[in-house]
Motif scaffolding. Structure first.
Motif, PDB file in Angstrom:
ATOM      1  N   GLU A   1       7.624  77.031  89.721  1.00 35.88           N
ATOM      2  CA  GLU A   1       6.194  76.898  89.483  1.00 35.88           C
ATOM      3  C   GLU A   1       5.747  75.622  90.188  1.00 35.88           C
ATOM      4  N   MET A   2       4.512  75.608  90.658  1.00 36.24           N
ATOM      5  CA  MET A   2       4.013  74.415  91.344  1.00 36.24           C
ATOM      6  C   MET A   2       4.185  73.220  90.417  1.00 36.24           C
ATOM      7  N   PHE A   3       4.817  72.169  90.945  1.00 34.70           N
ATOM      8  CA  PHE A   3       5.129  71.045  90.048  1.00 34.70           C
ATOM      9  C   PHE A   3       3.870  70.266  89.700  1.00 34.70           C
ATOM     10  N   PRO A   4       3.885  69.658  88.498  1.00 30.37           N
ATOM     11  CA  PRO A   4       2.655  69.035  88.012  1.00 30.37           C
ATOM     12  C   PRO A   4       2.444  67.629  88.551  1.00 30.37           C
ATOM     13  N   TYR A   5       1.181  67.242  88.563  1.00 32.60           N
ATOM     14  CA  TYR A   5       0.834  65.851  88.791  1.00 32.60           C
ATOM     15  C   TYR A   5       0.944  65.145  87.450  1.00 32.60           C
ATOM     16  N   PRO A   6       1.625  64.020  87.376  1.00 27.32           N
ATOM     17  CA  PRO A   6       1.808  63.367  86.073  1.00 27.32           C
ATOM     18  C   PRO A   6       0.575  62.614  85.591  1.00 27.32           C
TER      19      PRO A   6
ATOM     20  N   VAL B   1       0.967  75.211  80.385  1.00 30.99           N
ATOM     21  CA  VAL B   1       1.761  76.029  79.458  1.00 30.99           C
ATOM     22  C   VAL B   1       1.820  77.462  79.969  1.00 30.99           C
ATOM     23  N   ARG B   2       0.686  77.953  80.427  1.00 32.68           N
ATOM     24  CA  ARG B   2       0.654  79.339  80.910  1.00 32.68           C
ATOM     25  C   ARG B   2       1.531  79.483  82.158  1.00 32.68           C
ATOM     26  N   ASN B   3       1.312  78.596  83.114  1.00 30.38           N
ATOM     27  CA  ASN B   3       2.043  78.632  84.371  1.00 30.38           C
ATOM     28  C   ASN B   3       3.561  78.564  84.154  1.00 30.38           C
ATOM     29  N   TYR B   4       3.977  77.577  83.375  1.00 33.68           N
ATOM     30  CA  TYR B   4       5.422  77.357  83.215  1.00 33.68           C
ATOM     31  C   TYR B   4       6.059  78.414  82.322  1.00 33.68           C
ATOM     32  N   THR B   5       5.279  78.956  81.389  1.00 35.07           N
ATOM     33  CA  THR B   5       5.832  80.022  80.557  1.00 35.07           C
ATOM     34  C   THR B   5       6.122  81.254  81.408  1.00 35.07           C
TER      35      THR B   5
ATOM     36  N   ALA C   1      19.564  86.762  82.563  1.00 30.98           N
ATOM     37  CA  ALA C   1      20.182  87.821  81.767  1.00 30.98           C
ATOM     38  C   ALA C   1      20.609  88.990  82.658  1.00 30.98           C
ATOM     39  N   MET C   2      19.935  89.138  83.787  1.00 29.08           N
ATOM     40  CA  MET C   2      20.276  90.206  84.724  1.00 29.08           C
ATOM     41  C   MET C   2      21.467  89.820  85.604  1.00 29.08           C
ATOM     42  N   GLY C   3      22.058  88.667  85.319  1.00 30.96           N
ATOM     43  CA  GLY C   3      23.268  88.293  86.032  1.00 30.96           C
ATOM     44  C   GLY C   3      23.051  87.480  87.292  1.00 30.96           C
ATOM     45  N   ARG C   4      21.807  87.056  87.522  1.00 33.12           N
ATOM     46  CA  ARG C   4      21.555  86.264  88.725  1.00 33.12           C
ATOM     47  C   ARG C   4      21.843  84.791  88.444  1.00 33.12           C
ATOM     48  N   ASN C   5      22.206  84.075  89.479  1.00 32.04           N
ATOM     49  CA  ASN C   5      22.398  82.633  89.376  1.00 32.04           C
ATOM     50  C   ASN C   5      21.029  81.999  89.607  1.00 32.04           C
ATOM     51  N   VAL C   6      20.390  81.610  88.509  1.00 32.11           N
ATOM     52  CA  VAL C   6      18.972  81.253  88.584  1.00 32.11           C
ATOM     53  C   VAL C   6      18.750  79.748  88.723  1.00 32.11           C
ATOM     54  N   LEU C   7      18.002  79.385  89.734  1.00 34.45           N
ATOM     55  CA  LEU C   7      17.562  77.999  89.895  1.00 34.45           C
ATOM     56  C   LEU C   7      16.110  77.913  89.416  1.00 34.45           C
ATOM     57  N   HIS C   8      15.891  77.095  88.399  1.00 33.95           N
ATOM     58  CA  HIS C   8      14.545  76.933  87.842  1.00 33.95           C
ATOM     59  C   HIS C   8      14.350  75.442  87.539  1.00 33.95           C
ATOM     60  N   PRO C   9      13.912  74.701  88.549  1.00 37.22           N
ATOM     61  CA  PRO C   9      13.844  73.248  88.422  1.00 37.22           C
ATOM     62  C   PRO C   9      12.446  72.732  88.081  1.00 37.22           C
ATOM     63  N   MET C  10      12.359  71.442  87.848  1.00 38.93           N
ATOM     64  CA  MET C  10      11.062  70.815  87.552  1.00 38.93           C
ATOM     65  C   MET C  10      11.057  69.402  88.120  1.00 38.93           C
TER      66      MET C  10
ATOM     67  N   GLN D   1      10.406  83.557  93.771  1.00 37.64           N
ATOM     68  CA  GLN D   1       9.083  83.718  93.169  1.00 37.64           C
ATOM     69  C   GLN D   1       8.457  82.354  92.950  1.00 37.64           C
ATOM     70  N   TYR D   2       7.339  82.130  93.611  1.00 39.27           N
ATOM     71  CA  TYR D   2       6.602  80.878  93.465  1.00 39.27           C
ATOM     72  C   TYR D   2       5.344  81.212  92.670  1.00 39.27           C
ATOM     73  N   ILE D   3       5.024  80.378  91.687  1.00 38.15           N
ATOM     74  CA  ILE D   3       3.897  80.673  90.813  1.00 38.15           C
ATOM     75  C   ILE D   3       2.987  79.455  90.726  1.00 38.15           C
ATOM     76  N   GLY D   4       1.712  79.657  90.902  1.00 36.16           N
ATOM     77  CA  GLY D   4       0.812  78.506  90.804  1.00 36.16           C
ATOM     78  C   GLY D   4      -0.636  78.912  90.893  1.00 36.16           C
ATOM     79  N   GLY D   5      -1.482  77.911  91.003  1.00 36.15           N
ATOM     80  CA  GLY D   5      -2.922  78.160  90.994  1.00 36.15           C
ATOM     81  C   GLY D   5      -3.434  78.553  92.368  1.00 36.15           C
ATOM     82  N   VAL D   6      -4.465  79.360  92.378  1.00 31.76           N
ATOM     83  CA  VAL D   6      -5.016  79.840  93.640  1.00 31.76           C
ATOM     84  C   VAL D   6      -5.725  78.713  94.399  1.00 31.76           C
ATOM     85  N   GLU D   7      -5.970  77.591  93.705  1.00 37.21           N
ATOM     86  CA  GLU D   7      -6.613  76.458  94.390  1.00 37.21           C
ATOM     87  C   GLU D   7      -5.705  75.888  95.486  1.00 37.21           C
TER      88      GLU D   7
END
Ligand code: ANZ
Ligand code: ZN
Length: 872
Positions: free
Chosen positions: A38-43, A52-56, A67-76, A536-542
Motif C-alpha cells: 500500500e502507498m506508504f504514509p506521510y508521518p 485504515v481502509r487502505n491498509y486493511t 494462506a494460499m501458500g505464497r511467500n508474501v512480502l507486505h512491508p511498511m 498488487q499496489y494499492i493507494g489513492g487515485v490522487e
C-alpha cells in the motif's frame, strides 16, 4: 458463552504474531513470491480512517495470499521528508527530525493496533540516513548515465514556502500548500530526464492490464504525445538576425485558414523587440502568470502586435501579422504557432479580441459549404477540407499528409519548409528544492571545476542537525560551515549544493528498497528481481499521475544503471475510494461552526433524523456527506474506534459496506452492525462448543437432515470468497460470509436438542471454515475462535481451505441487478427461477425501490440465470 472481548484478545494475538515472527519474510525458493504494497504514509502524526481502509485492504489480500501458500512480502515504511516537518519546526520550535520520528513512533503504534500483518523488520523511513544515502548513490549513477541534467530553467516559485514547485503543485496559480500566488523565476535546477522515456512510458501503458483504465488514460494525457509539423514562415522583411519564424502545428491541414502568427513572450524574437516599452511591459506581465496549462486555459487570451509580418506559405502575395501572445509557451514545440481561429478555441478568442479574420477550412459532415459559419465556438471535429485549393475534399488525416508532403519539398533559408515532428507534453522532472528536510543532492560547486559529483566514497552527504529556522529560506544555505568543503577534483575551496531533492524522488523507489531494506547498495538486484514487480499496489487515485509516472521512470533508470532488471514497477494497481462522513453544523450559513460527530447525538423524531449537541442539547444541522477532513471536523478517530469496538470490527466495516473502489460512508449504525457480526461469529462458534461440551446427552440417532444443505453453502463460500478477495471485491466476499453465517445459525437451531454424528461433523466443518474465511478480515477474532475449537497452531499459518467440487453443483444462482445499465445489487434465486419470482425479488431490492420512487419500471429485462436490467 461470554461476549468476545477485543480489548483482551487483540493485543494477545498481536503479540503472538510478533513473537512467532509470523509476517517476517525470508527468501524461499519453494514458495512463489507475492508482493503486496500500500502507498506508504506521510508521518503527519496520526493515522486517519483513509489509512485504515487502505491498509486493511492490502492486509486482507496479504493474509489470503499467505494462506494460499505464497511467500508474501507486505512491508511498511514512511515517506518522511517534506515541508510539514519544517513548518512544525518554525511554529513549535521542534527539530524536524525529532518531530518526524516522534510521529512515526505514534503512527507505528496505531498501525500495529489494527493488526496488520506487516513485516516490521523491513521498516524504514526515507529520512533515515541509511535510505537517503542510497538515493544519493542512485543520483550519482543516474548522473554518470546522463539521466540527470542541470539547466537554467524557468520555475514556479512559491514566495511563502520559498521553494520551487512543480507545475502540478500549482493549483489555480497558487502554491498547493501555502496558497500563495506563484511567481516565475529563472533558477539552476537539477532535473531527471524523464522526457527521454516519453515514448516508452507511453507505449508500456498498454501492457499494464491490471491497472484501472482511468489511471492509464490520465498518464497518457499527461505524457501528451502529439504528431505534427514544424513549419517555417518567412518574414516579409528581415528583422535583426531573424529571417523566418518556425512554428509547431498539429493541424497543418488548416493552413489555408491561418490568420496570424503568435510567439511566446520568451521567444528570442519577442526579446529582440523588448526595447519597445509597451512590448517590455507585456512580456513582464505575461511572465508574472504561471505556465501551468490550467492557468493558461482559464486566462484571457492577450497579445501585442510586433509590427512584423510573414508571407503566407500557400497564398502567394498574402501576409500574416505576428503577435506576442500570452497563451503560447516557450517550452513546448517551438514557442510559436500559426493561429487558425475557425478551428482552435484559443485562436478564436484571440481573433475576436484583435479583430482578425476567421476562415473556416474544415466543413463538418452534412454541413452546407455556402452557409457554414464559426461564431464563438471553434470547430475541431471531423470533416472535409474546403476553401483550400489542392487540399479541397480531403479528410483531415489525408490533408495532413498532403500538406506535409507539399512543405517537405519547399525550402526557406535553404531548409525544408516543413518537417514532421513528434512532441510530448511530458517535461523533464526538476528535482531541486530549496529546503532543509530532504535528501541532500550530492554535488559540490567549484569555481574552477564547475559542478563536481561527490565521489561515491564520500557518501553519505548527511544533513547537519544544528540548523535554525528563524529566518525564511533554506537553513542549509544559512548554515555557517556545512556547505564549505574542498573541491573533490582540485582541492580548492568549494561549496556544497544546498538544494535537496523533491520528496517525490524518495517515493519513486522505496518499493524496491523493501526487497533488501538494509543492504549497503540501493538494491540487491538478484533479490529485487525475484520480488518485483509489486503484484498488487494499492493507494489513492490522487497519485495516479506523478508518483506512478516517476516510479515508472525510476524503475527504468535503475535498470539502466544496473540496480534492477525490469521496467514496470507495479503489475497490479488498485485505487481505493475515500472514507466519507456526514457533516454537522451548529448555526447555519457561513457562520455555522462545524462540530465533530463525537460531540453530537442523533435521534429519530417522527421518522426523521435529528442531531443535537450531547452536552447542551442545542440543535445541530445535519449537512452533506463529505470526505473526512479536519477542516469540516467530520473525522472519526481510529484510536477511539479501536478502543471501543476493536480493530476487527473497524476492519470488517471498512470492507463490507461498499465496493472498495467507491467511497465508503462511515456511520455509527454501520460500525454497530459490524460489531454485531463479530459477536455473531463468536456465538456460532460458542454454540458448537456448547454442543460438544454436552455431547454425551445430545448425541442421538443418525439423522442427516440439513447436512447436505449446510455443506453446500459452506463449500460454495469456500469456493467463492478467495476469488473475491483476490479480485479485491471485498464487499462481495463479505456478502458470501454473511450468507454462510445465516446458514450456520439456522442449522445450529435445528440441532439444539439432538444431534447425530454426521450433523455434528458438518457443524464443526462449517464453523471451522467460517473462521478461516473471516480470518483475513477479522484476524484476531479468528485466532481466538481457532484456539477455542481446539485447533493446533495459529489460523494465520493454516492453509486456505479447498472446496469439495462435488458439493458445488448449484441449485441457486446469484443474479446481478442493474438499473439503467449500472449495477445496483443482486438477488439470489433458484436456478431457472420463474420471471415472476425474479421480478418480485428485484422490485423489493432496497436500492431499486429507492430509485423507482414508487413508480413502475419502464422495462425489466431478465436474462435467465445471468442478469437483470431495470430500465427507469
Ligand atoms: C495550428 C492549429 C490550427 C492548431 C488548429 C490547432 C488547431 P497539442 O495537440 O497539444 O500538441 N501550439 C503549438 N505550440 C504551442 C505552444 N508552444 N504554446 C501554445 N500552443 C501551442 O497542440 C498542438 C497545437 O497547439 C498546435 O497546432 C498549435 O496550434 C498549438 F485548427 O497549429 B495548432
Ligand atoms: Zn575544483
Amino acid at each position: 458463552t461470554e461476549r468476545y472481548n477485543p480489548r483482551v484478545e487483540e493485543p494477545r494475538w498481536q503479540k503472538a504474531w510478533e513473537d512467532g515472527k509470523s509476517f517476517e519474510v525470508k527468501h524461499d525458493d519453494s514458495r512463489k513470491p507475492y508482493y503486496v504494497l500500500e502507498m506508504f504514509p506521510y508521518p503527519s502524526g496520526r493515522i486517519h480512517m483513509g489509512h485504515v481502509r487502505n491498509y486493511t485492504m492490502g492486509d486482507v489480500l496479504a493474509r489470503y495470499m499467505r494462506a494460499m501458500g505464497r511467500n508474501v512480502l507486505h512491508p511498511m515504511g514512511w515517506d518522511a521528508f517534506g515541508l510539514p516537518a519544517e513548518n512544525a519546526a518554525m511554529q513549535n520550535k521542534v527539530h524536524p527530525k525529532a518531530w518526524t520520528y516522534a510521529n512515526i513512533a505514534a503512527m507505528r503504534k496505531q498501525l500495529k493496533s489494527i493488526g496488520l500483518g506487516i513485516d516490521w523488520s523491513r521498516e524504514f523511513a526515507t529520512c533515515d540516513v541509511e535510505y537517503y544515502s542510497k538515493q544519493q548513490k542512485l543520483f550519482l549513477d543516474f548522473l554518470r548515465e546522463g539521466l540527470v541534467t542541470r539547466k537554467k530553467s524557468k520555475v514556479n516559485w512559491d514566495p511563502v514556502d520559498m521553494t520551487v514547485l512543480a507545475n502540478e503543485q500549482v493549483v489555480d496559480g497558487r502554491g498547493w500548500r501555502s496558497g500563495a500566488i506563484v511567481e516565475q523565476r529563472e533558477l539552476n535546477q537539477w532535473a531527471f530526464k524523464v522526457s527521454d522515456f516519453a515514448e516508452e512510458l507511453l507505449e508500456a501503458l498498454d501492457t499494464l492490464d491490471h491497472w484501472p483504465e482511468k489511471v492509464r488514460v490520465m498518464q497518457r494525457n499527461w505524457i501528451g504525445k502529439s504528431e505534427g509539423l514544424r513549419l517555417l514562415f518567412e518574414l516579409t522583411e528581415q528583422w535583426q538576425k531573424f529571417t523566418s519564424i518556425e512554428v509547431f502545428t498539429t493541424r497543418p491541414d488548416t493552413i489555408f485558414g491561418a490568420s496570424f502568427i503568435a510567439i511566446s513572450a520568451d521567444h528570442p524574437l519577442a526579446q529582440s523587440l523588448a526595447d519597445n516599452p509597451e512590448v517590455a511591459a507585456f512580456i513582464a506581465e505575461t511572465r508574472r502568470h504561471g505556465t501551468a496549462t490550467e492557468t493558461i486555459d482559464k486566462a484571457e487570451k492577450l497579445g501585442i502586435f510586433t509590427g512584423l509580418h510573414v508571407k503566407h506559405p500557400v497564398k502567394p502575395g498574402a501576409t500574416l501579422p505576428v503577435y506576442i501572445a500570452n497563451f503560447v509557451l516557450m517550452d513546448y514545440g517551438t514557442g510559436a504557432i500559426f493561429g487558425c481561429p475557425a478551428h482552435d478555441q484559443r485562436d478564436l478568442d484571440f481573433a475576436r479580441r484583435y479583430d482578425l479574420p476567421v476562415l473556416p477550412v474544415v466543413l463538418p459532415d452534412g454541413a452546407d459549404a455556402a452557409t457554414f459559419e464559426v461564431d464563438s465556438e471553434a470547430y475541431n471535429g471531423p470533416g472535409r477540407i474546403y476553401h483550400s485549393e489542392f487540399l479541397d475534399g480531403l479528410e483531415i488525416d489525408a490533408a495532413k499528409k498532403a500538406i506535409a508532403a507539399h512543405f517537405a519539398e519547399r525550402t526557406v533559408d535553404n531548409l525544408p519548409q516543413g518537417k514532421v515532428e513528434v512532441n510530448y507534453r511530458l517535461r523533464d522532472w526538476g528535482v531541486s528544492r530549496q529546503r532543509y528536510w530532504g535528501c541532500p543532492i550530492p554535488v559540490i560547486h567549484c569555481e574552477n571545476c564547475g559542478a563536481v559529483p561527490v565521489p561515491d566514497k564520500d557518501l553519505p552527504v548527511v544533513l547537519p542537525e544544528d540548523v535554525s529556522f528563524d529566518r525564511p529560506g533554506n537553513p542549509l544555505d544559512h548554515h555557517p560551515s556545512w556547505k564549505h568543503v574542498a573541491c573533490p577534483k582540485c582541492a580548492g575551496p568549494a561549496t556544497r549544493e544546498t538544494d535537496t531533492m523533491d520528496t517525490f524522488v524518495d517515493s519513486s523507489w522505496y518499493f524496491a528498497r523493501f526487497t533488501a531494506p538494509h543492504a549497503d547498495t540501493p538494491t540487491i538486484p538478484g533479490i529485487a528481481n525475484t520480488w518485483l514487480p509489486v503484484d498488487q499496489y494499492i493507494g489513492g487515485v490522487e497519485h495516479a499521475i506523478l508518483h506512478l509516472l516517476y516510479s515508472r521512470f525510476f524503475t527504468r533508470a535503475m535498470k539502466q544503471t544496473g540496480h534492477l532488471n525490469l521496467s514496470e514497477p507495479f503489475k497490479g494497481l488498485f485505487t481505493q475510494g475515500m472514507v466519507v462522513h456526514e457533516t454537522y453544523q451548529l448555526g447555519t450559513g457561513p457562520n455555522g461552526e462545524w462540530v465533530s460527530p463525537a460531540d453530537i447525538r442523533i435521534e429519530q423524531v417522527d421518522g426523521e433524523r435529528r442531531a443535537s449537541m450531547r452536552q447542551t442539547g442545542e440543535a445541530v444541522a445535519i449537512g452533506s456527506i463529505e470526505k473526512m477532513s479536519k477542516s469540516k471536523k467530520n473525522v472519526v478517530d481510529p484510536d477511539e474506534i479501536v478502543s471501543t469496538y476493536g480493530a476487527d470490527t473497524a476492519r470488517w466495516f471498512m470492507l463490507s459496506d461498499s465496493p472498495p473502489e467507491r467511497d465508503v460512508q462511515w456511520t455509527e449504525a454501520g460500525i454497530e452492525g459490524a460489531s454485531r457480526f463479530l459477536q455473531r461469529v463468536w456465538k456460532l462458534v460458542g454454540d458448537f462448543l456448547d454442543l460438544e461440551d454436552d455431547i454425551a446427552s445430545r448425541l442421538k440417532g443418525d439423522s442427516d437432515a440439513g447436512v447436505l444443505e449446510l455443506r453446500k453453502v459452506v463449500h460454495r463460500a469456500v469456493a467463492n470468497v478467495g476469488g473475491e478477495i483476490e479480485g479485491l471485491r471485498f464487499n462481495r466476499a463479505v456478502a458470501q460470509i454473511y450468507e454462510l453465517s445465516n446458514a450456520i445459525a439456522k442449522f445450529s437451531q435445528s440441532v439444539a436438542s439432538s444431534v447425530s454424528r454426521a450433523q455434528r461433523d458438518a457443524f464443526r466443518e462449517a464453523v471451522e471454515r467460517l473462521v478461516q474465511l473471516v480470518a483475513p478480515m477479522m484476524p484476531h477474532l479468528a485466532e481466538t475462535c481457532w484456539a477455542a475449537l481446539g485447533k493446533t497452531g495459529l489460523v494465520v499459518d493454516a492453509p486456505w481451505p479447498v472446496a469439495d467440487q462435488s458439493l458445488l453443483v448449484d441449485s441457486t444462482v446469484v443474479l446481478p441487478v442493474q438499473v439503467n445499465g449500472k449495477r445496483r445489487g443482486e438477488i439470489t434465486v433458484p436456478v431457472g427461477a420463474a420471471k415472476e419470482l425474479v421480478e418480485k425479488e428485484v422490485l423489493s431490492l432496497e436500492a431499486v425501490a429507492r430509485m423507482l420512487e414508487g413508480k413502475p419500471p419502464k422495462k425489466l429485462v431478465i436474462v435467465p440465470d445471468r442478469i437483470v436490467n431495470v430500465v427507469i
